[in-house]
Design an enzyme around this catalytic site. Structure first.
Site, PDB file in Angstrom:
ATOM      1  N   ASP A  41       0.836  -1.213   0.000  1.00 15.14           N
ATOM      2  CA  ASP A  41       0.000   0.000   0.000  1.00 15.14           C
ATOM      3  C   ASP A  41       0.869   1.261   0.000  1.00 15.14           C
ATOM      4  OD1 ASP A  41      -2.146   1.707   0.133  1.00 15.14           O
ATOM      5  OD2 ASP A  41      -2.650   1.283   2.225  1.00 15.14           O
TER       6      ASP A  41
ATOM      7  N   SER B 162      -4.146   8.463   6.692  1.00 12.65           N
ATOM      8  CA  SER B 162      -3.627   7.569   5.658  1.00 12.65           C
ATOM      9  C   SER B 162      -2.542   8.234   4.826  1.00 12.65           C
ATOM     10  CB  SER B 162      -4.755   7.130   4.721  1.00 12.65           C
ATOM     11  OG  SER B 162      -5.419   6.002   5.202  1.00 12.65           O
ATOM     12  N   GLY B 163      -1.487   7.470   4.555  1.00 13.61           N
ATOM     13  CA  GLY B 163      -0.401   7.980   3.725  1.00 13.61           C
ATOM     14  C   GLY B 163       0.598   8.829   4.466  1.00 13.61           C
TER      15      GLY B 163
END
Length: 300
Positions: free
Chosen positions: A161, A253-254
């Site tokens: 991911d 996220s990220g």
């Protein structure tokens, strides 16, 4: 017998009602997808973004920690970061100031973020401490001109991911904006790392902070990670957390996981609500992707 005007009045009333419903429907749909992520995601294994790629990608409804998702990542029980201590922290925005994912500067013209944060257009802000749309001294704004997800990214399991985003121009290196390096060695269990982001500060409500949040978490062994999420964890991930209810959450996220001054991971996914006992956050294990990251930047 009814008069000839009755059917016409009925048809006129129906037309007015349809017009009213047609005008309000997009607003309600936007509210459901962006402000009520639970409408599109399951309650377990949620992603930690806020916008995700649901609006334009076929990967809608995945379990990551983005802001428009059911369990997007945000820092729970963290504290305000000191200004300019995370100069590699980036924000992916919808419009002038609406956060949907975090990102990390790894090169003067390249960001890393989670692959599940992919969208057709990227608006990037660096060097900004708050999430206010008001200009801050030191901030820099960019457009993403190319995005390259890892070719083996798997939805919805979130293996591999990660994604690179090329900026439309190089940054100006400053105390507020500079890249961070990625190690070739994976983190050992017990290593203390720092997670940062503007994600939700509450595991049960969408409560967002005014400034960038920081949180110390400990890397867990792969055995503990797999015990927490049976059948959902592979070597491209690692878990980190503690027993005091500290966790990343929606909107993170990220974003970066920094261990010993190196970028060791990216916020990927976790349980929902966030910060539950024995349900740690799950992060992309970047040590396995060092070669792919450098080669991709070099070739593009």
């Amino acid at each position: 017998m009814g008069s000839a005007g009755d059917p016409r009045m009925w048809m006129l009333g129906t037309l007015i009602t349809a017009l009213i419903l047609g005008a309000t429907a997009p607003v309600l749909a936007d509210d459901a997808s962006c402000n009520n992520p639970s409408a599109t995601e399951s309650s377990s294994g949620g992603n930690r973004d806020l916008g995700g790629e649901a609006e334009a990608e076929a990967e809608a409804g995945e379990d990551t920690r983005s802001k428009d998702k059911d369990s997007g990542n945000r820092i729970v029980n963290g504290s305000d970061c000191k200004r300019d201590t995370q100069p590699w922290q980036g924000a992916l925005l919808l419009g002038p100031s609406k956060l949907y994912c975090g990102a990390v500067l790894v090169h003067p013209q390249w960001l890393l973020t989670a692959a599940h944060c992919r969208k057709p257009v990227y608006r990037v802000r660096l060097g900004h401490h708050s999430m206010s749309p008001v200009y801050e001294s030191g901030q820099q704004m960019f457009r993403g001109v190319k995005s390259i997800p890892h070719p083996r990214y798997k939805h919805p399991r979130h293996s591999n991911d990660l994604m690179l985003i090329k900026l439309n121009k190089k940054i100006r290196v400053s105390r507020s904006v500079r890249p961070i390096n990625i190690p070739s060695r994976c983190p050992a269990p017990g290593t203390q790392c720092l997670v940062s982001g503007w994600g939700s500060t509450s595991s049960s409500q969408h409560t967002f902070p005014k400034t960038l949040q920081c949180l110390n978490v400990n890397v867990l062994s792969q055995e503990k990670c797999k015990d927490a999420y049976p059948g959902q964890v592979d070597d491209t991930m690692f878990c980190a957390g503690d027993e005091d209810g500290r966790d990343s959450c929606q909107g993170d996220s990220g974003g970066p996981v920094v261990c010993n001054s190196y970028l060791q991971g990216l916020v990927s996914w976790g349980d929902f609500p966030c910060a539950q006992p024995n349900r740690p956050g799950v992060y992309t294990n970047l040590c396995l992707f060092n070669k792919w990251i450098h080669n991709t930047i070099k070739n593009n």
